[in-house]
Design an enzyme around this catalytic site. Structure first.
Site, PDB file in Angstrom:
ATOM      1  CB  VAL A  32     111.611 -22.885  54.640  1.00  0.00           C
ATOM      2  CG1 VAL A  32     110.641 -21.786  54.254  1.00  0.00           C
ATOM      3  CG2 VAL A  32     111.279 -24.172  53.892  1.00  0.00           C
ATOM      4  N   GLY A  33     113.565 -21.134  56.360  1.00  0.00           N
ATOM      5  CA  GLY A  33     113.792 -19.895  57.116  1.00  0.00           C
ATOM      6  C   GLY A  33     115.044 -19.170  56.651  1.00  0.00           C
TER       7      GLY A  33
ATOM      8  CG  HIS B  70     100.215 -26.746  51.285  1.00  0.00           C
ATOM      9  ND1 HIS B  70     100.494 -26.658  49.944  1.00  0.00           N
ATOM     10  CD2 HIS B  70     101.407 -26.966  51.896  1.00  0.00           C
ATOM     11  CE1 HIS B  70     101.800 -26.817  49.768  1.00  0.00           C
ATOM     12  NE2 HIS B  70     102.371 -27.017  50.932  1.00  0.00           N
TER      13      HIS B  70
ATOM     14  N   GLY C 277     112.688 -20.313  63.041  1.00  0.00           N
ATOM     15  CA  GLY C 277     113.069 -21.563  62.369  1.00  0.00           C
ATOM     16  C   GLY C 277     114.142 -21.233  61.353  1.00  0.00           C
ATOM     17  CB  ALA C 278     117.689 -20.671  61.589  1.00  0.00           C
TER      18      ALA C 278
ATOM     19  CB  THR D  13     105.089 -24.830  60.478  1.00  0.00           C
ATOM     20  OG1 THR D  13     106.113 -23.921  60.853  1.00  0.00           O
ATOM     21  CG2 THR D  13     105.391 -26.208  61.034  1.00  0.00           C
ATOM     22  CG  ASN D  14     103.412 -28.079  55.236  1.00  0.00           C
ATOM     23  OD1 ASN D  14     102.366 -27.519  54.939  1.00  0.00           O
ATOM     24  ND2 ASN D  14     104.464 -28.116  54.432  1.00  0.00           N
TER      25      ASN D  14
ATOM     26  NE  ARG E 252     106.111 -27.288  44.691  1.00  0.00           N
ATOM     27  CZ  ARG E 252     106.088 -27.577  45.984  1.00  0.00           C
ATOM     28  NH1 ARG E 252     104.944 -27.871  46.585  1.00  0.00           N
ATOM     29  NH2 ARG E 252     107.207 -27.607  46.689  1.00  0.00           N
TER      30      ARG E 252
HETATM   31  N1  APR Z   1     111.694 -23.188  68.159  1.00  0.00           N
HETATM   32  C1  APR Z   1     112.468 -22.663  67.181  1.00  0.00           C
HETATM   33  N2  APR Z   1     112.905 -23.376  66.128  1.00  0.00           N
HETATM   34  C2  APR Z   1     112.568 -24.663  66.073  1.00  0.00           C
HETATM   35  C3  APR Z   1     111.755 -25.279  67.053  1.00  0.00           C
HETATM   36  C4  APR Z   1     111.325 -24.471  68.138  1.00  0.00           C
HETATM   37  N3  APR Z   1     110.557 -24.964  69.104  1.00  0.00           N
HETATM   38  N4  APR Z   1     111.575 -26.570  66.705  1.00  0.00           N
HETATM   39  C5  APR Z   1     112.238 -26.764  65.557  1.00  0.00           C
HETATM   40  N5  APR Z   1     112.840 -25.617  65.170  1.00  0.00           N
HETATM   41  C6  APR Z   1     113.696 -25.381  64.017  1.00  0.00           C
HETATM   42  C7  APR Z   1     114.677 -26.499  63.759  1.00  0.00           C
HETATM   43  O1  APR Z   1     115.774 -26.448  64.657  1.00  0.00           O
HETATM   44  C8  APR Z   1     115.074 -26.255  62.319  1.00  0.00           C
HETATM   45  O2  APR Z   1     116.219 -25.444  62.208  1.00  0.00           O
HETATM   46  O3  APR Z   1     112.936 -25.315  62.819  1.00  0.00           O
HETATM   47  C9  APR Z   1     113.856 -25.514  61.733  1.00  0.00           C
HETATM   48  C10 APR Z   1     113.155 -26.280  60.637  1.00  0.00           C
HETATM   49  O4  APR Z   1     114.022 -26.369  59.570  1.00  0.00           O
HETATM   50  P1  APR Z   1     114.116 -27.592  58.561  1.00  0.00           P
HETATM   51  O5  APR Z   1     114.065 -28.871  59.328  1.00  0.00           O
HETATM   52  O6  APR Z   1     115.263 -27.331  57.652  1.00  0.00           O
HETATM   53  O7  APR Z   1     112.744 -27.507  57.770  1.00  0.00           O
HETATM   54  P2  APR Z   1     112.424 -26.612  56.486  1.00  0.00           P
HETATM   55  O8  APR Z   1     112.762 -27.372  55.261  1.00  0.00           O
HETATM   56  O9  APR Z   1     112.992 -25.258  56.683  1.00  0.00           O
HETATM   57  O10 APR Z   1     110.831 -26.558  56.583  1.00  0.00           O
HETATM   58  C11 APR Z   1     110.197 -25.855  57.625  1.00  0.00           C
HETATM   59  O11 APR Z   1     108.245 -25.388  56.335  1.00  0.00           O
HETATM   60  O12 APR Z   1     107.568 -26.089  54.232  1.00  0.00           O
HETATM   61  C12 APR Z   1     107.433 -26.289  55.609  1.00  0.00           C
HETATM   62  O13 APR Z   1     106.954 -28.658  55.811  1.00  0.00           O
HETATM   63  C13 APR Z   1     107.917 -27.661  56.029  1.00  0.00           C
HETATM   64  O14 APR Z   1     107.031 -27.553  58.254  1.00  0.00           O
HETATM   65  C14 APR Z   1     108.199 -27.444  57.478  1.00  0.00           C
HETATM   66  C15 APR Z   1     108.692 -26.002  57.521  1.00  0.00           C
END
Ligand code: APR
Length: 323
Positions: free
Chosen positions: A24-25, A186, A20-21, A130-131, A162
């Protein structure tokens, strides 16, 4: 002085995969690299995006002076033999959406990515971000079939940091001087424990009145939502990434750090077969032990309510991920 030549040391940096880039990633990847904790493979489903982020971060390497290699990819083969896998893939919360709304979509994503990752890195420890967190951590455990101590969820460190921040802001002192403790799921049913929050060993109950403490606890409980509302386009990511990085560091450095995290319970706190936020020690083997602190009957009841909500969501998630 005698000099005895030895065989060259073959050293491999530890390897962390971040799936997940997104916000957060990416932030976590930067923190891991800049702290020199490990080489990082950043994987996302979107073509080109993790490669672009990895290249951008790599182009800062000569300035930031770290030794971590960063690879961006869409191919799980690049994640092979990781020591640690961090799962952030999924959808982030949007305004008006609660964590439970995300349940069904994220359940499928998380099970899929965990299965792909474990195939290539059967010895890895998994950290789930992930949530909804406690449910997703359980699904990752099921999908990987790992011993439960090798799977852990990141929530308690964030919730506690926090609360630590809000206490420090209220008292006008450095957050480093504050130690805060939040247990439970959480979500809105998390269980901040003011009795175990201290300022250099002094319980906050001696420094603030009950209504001030209640206000800080309430703000902590809705800490994620407060940021979602302000940002309008996604959730918090700096503090979540810092919190996850602290856990990565504890594992990579085999620290046995006592941190609140979602760990598998087998009778602790009267709960069984559930991942829930509790104080545990984290080291190179994952969750080494769970610390059981004394709870009042009301606190135990709140923890039970938090656990029931997690169990209810788990059933829904398992059905939608067909696991
Ligand atoms: N495989 C790989 N990556 C994926 C997939 C998948 N099947 N599905 C979604 N993603 C990627 C998206 O393309 C996106 O780049 O996961 C990334 C999620 O990033 P953001 O939408 O920016 O979310 P983010 O703010 O990083 O939060 C990620 O952490 O804190 C928790 O609630 C939050 O569940 C969420 C997670």
């Amino acid at each position: 002085m005698n000099y005895s030549p030895t065989a060259p040391v073959s050293r491999r940096n530890p390897k962390v995969t971040v799936i997940g880039a997104g916000k957060v990633g990416t932030t976590l990847t930067q923190r891991i690299a800049e702290k020199n904790l490990a080489d990082v493979v950043l994987l996302d489903i979107v073509a080109g995006m993790p490669q672009g982020i990895a290249l951008d971060l790599t182009e800062a390497r000569g300035i930031e002076l770290h030794d971590s290699k960063i690879v961006g990819t869409n191919d799980y083969d690049d994640t092979a033999n990781s020591d640690l896998v961090v799962i952030t893939a999924g959808l982030a919360r949007k305004p008006g959406m609660n964590r439970e709304d995300l349940l069904q979509i994220n359940a499928k994503i998380v099970v899929d990515v965990a299965k792909q990752a474990i195939k290539r890195s059967p010895k890895a420890i998994f950290i789930v971000i992930t949530n909804p967190l406690d449910v997703m951590t359980y699904l990752v455990w099921q999908a990987t079939d790992l011993p439960p101590q090798k799977v852990v969820g990141m929530a308690g460190v964030l919730d506690s940091s926090r609360l630590q921040t809000f206490i420090a802001m209220e008292l006008g002192i450095a957050p480093q001087d504050v130690s805060a403790m939040v247990l439970g799921g959480h979500g809105d049913l998390m269980l901040p424990l003011p009795r175990y929050c201290t300022v250099r060993g002094i319980p906050i109950t001696e420094l603030m009145d009950d209504s001030t403490i209640a206000k800080l606890v309430e703000r902590t409980r809705h800490g994620g939502g407060e940021i979602v509302k302000l940002l309008q386009t996604g959730g918090a990511y700096f503090a979540p990434a810092s919190s996850a990085c602290l856990m990565v560091e504890a594992i990579m450095h085999d620290r046995s750090s006592l941190l609140p995290a979602a760990a598998y319970l087998q009778g602790e706190y009267g709960l069984n077969n559930i991942f829930l936020g509790v104080p545990c020690t984290l080291g190179s083997q994952g969750v080494e032990s769970i610390l059981q602190v004394q709870l009042t009957p009301e606190e135990q009841e709140s923890l039970q309510a938090s656990a029931e909500s997690v169990r209810k969501n788990l059933k829904l998630a398992q059905a939608s991920a067909k696991i």
